[in-house]
Enzyme design. Structure first.
Site, mmCIF file in Angstrom:
data_model
loop_
_atom_site.group_PDB
_atom_site.id
_atom_site.type_symbol
_atom_site.label_atom_id
_atom_site.label_comp_id
_atom_site.label_asym_id
_atom_site.label_seq_id
_atom_site.Cartn_x
_atom_site.Cartn_y
_atom_site.Cartn_z
ATOM 1 N N LYS A 179 0.761 -1.176 0.012
ATOM 2 C CA LYS A 179 -0.187 0.184 0.031
ATOM 3 C C LYS A 179 0.788 1.311 -0.045
ATOM 4 O O LYS A 179 1.629 1.278 1.013
ATOM 5 C CB LYS A 179 -0.856 -0.019 1.118
ATOM 6 N N THR A 211 -8.538 9.486 8.773
ATOM 7 C CA THR A 211 -8.300 8.134 7.931
ATOM 8 C C THR A 211 -8.039 6.912 8.841
ATOM 9 O O THR A 211 -7.615 6.132 8.337
ATOM 10 C CB THR A 211 -7.020 8.413 7.036
ATOM 11 N N GLY A 213 -8.416 3.659 10.724
ATOM 12 C CA GLY A 213 -8.938 2.540 10.201
ATOM 13 C C GLY A 213 -8.723 2.005 8.777
ATOM 14 O O GLY A 213 -9.227 0.969 8.457
ATOM 15 N N THR A 214 -8.031 2.691 8.047
ATOM 16 C CA THR A 214 -8.002 2.653 6.750
ATOM 17 C C THR A 214 -7.452 1.188 6.489
ATOM 18 O O THR A 214 -7.941 0.367 5.827
ATOM 19 C CB THR A 214 -6.998 3.698 5.905
ATOM 20 N N GLY A 215 -6.142 0.795 6.992
ATOM 21 C CA GLY A 215 -5.517 -0.381 6.709
ATOM 22 C C GLY A 215 -6.416 -1.543 7.259
ATOM 23 O O GLY A 215 -6.769 -2.749 6.281
ATOM 24 N N CYS A 216 -7.152 -1.531 8.324
ATOM 25 C CA CYS A 216 -8.014 -2.620 8.846
ATOM 26 C C CYS A 216 -9.125 -2.739 7.669
ATOM 27 O O CYS A 216 -9.674 -4.008 7.424
ATOM 28 C CB CYS A 216 -8.522 -2.329 10.229
#
Length: 269
Positions: A179, A211, A213-216
């Site tokens: 990412k 932003t 929590g984006t990766g989860c």
């Protein structure tokens, strides 16, 4: 009488709790509900967390993690698994043991550092993730900080993401999604590679700061679409579209960084 409705696809998240509700287990289950699957959870740790950062972490005992996993898998069954924050080497090893031999897609989000810079993968845990968990992954979804933690490679541009993908693939996952959201510029570009082919997924960068929590959310959405029967490249595209909309709709909460909006589709309908 009409027959009872069929159960939806079942997705299991193995991750930590975010008391602020923006990331971790809470973000995973919100994503799963939004995408029409039945979400289930194995809690690995409890955090005291809000928009300003992580104020405390308490790992659950290994037997609690094993008991949660067995209760769900033995009775309900799963069609995809997503792993998130594992915290310690012992818990990372326990989760690797549980996933060994489980014949469903596994998305490994190697959560190492929080949005605020808090260390979420402690001691020798990165080595356990690298040597025992990544080989079990259908897709690994590291951000650039996690790439550096797992491989020692510092990525400064999109070309460097290729070297990062190659280094991570050498650890054994079938696919790697690197990412690139931490790179500067007007777009967020992610690279998917299996060592033979590569695909880029690009979206405009939204100016909002909320932003959390984006990766989860991305990893959970990917697991959902794999459970629904999509192949990896298609599932990544659908997950990327969902999280891009969630980022665009992110909202202020507390005094710091607010969360992405997991229900943005319903609110924009």
């Amino acid at each position: 009488m009409s027959p009872p409705p069929a159960a939806p696809a079942r997705v299991l998240t193995v991750a930590g709790s975010d008391s602020g509700g923006g990331a971790g287990i809470q973000a995973d289950l919100k994503t799963m509900l939004a995408l029409g699957v039945h979400g289930m959870s194995v809690l690995t740790a409890v955090t005291a967390q809000n928009s300003l950062g992580v104020h405390g972490i308490w790992d659950l005992p290994e037997e609690a993690v094993r008991a949660q996993f067995g209760a769900v898998v033995d009775d309900i069954g799963v069609q995809a698994v997503k792993t998130g924050m594992l915290g310690s080497a012992a818990l990372a090893g326990t989760v690797a043991d549980l996933l060994t031999g489980l014949d469903v897609p596994v998305v490994v989000d190697p959560v190492g550092v929080s949005k605020h810079g808090d260390d979420l993968l402690r001691g020798s845990a990165p080595e356990v993730v690298r040597t025992r968990l990544l080989p079990l992954a259908t897709v690994a979804t590291p951000n650039l900080d996690e790439v550096a933690q797992l491989t020692g490679i510092t990525v400064t541009d999109q070309e460097g993401m290729r070297a990062a993908a190659d280094a991570l693939l050498a650890c054994g996952p079938r696919w790697v999604l690197v990412k690139g959201g931490h790179l500067p510029g007007g777009e967020c570009a992610d690279l998917l590679s299996d060592g033979r082919t590569e695909r880029w997924y690009r979206a405009p960068r939204h100016p909002g700061r909320h932003t959390h929590g984006t990766g989860c959310t991305l990893a959970s959405a990917l697991a959902c679409h794999l459970a629904l029967g999509h192949d990896v490249p298609a599932a990544v595209g659908l997950a990327k579209a969902y999280v891009t909309g969630a980022i665009a709709a992110g909202f202020p909460l507390g005094a710091g960084i607010g969360p992405v909006d997991h229900g943005w589709r319903d609110r924009s309908a």
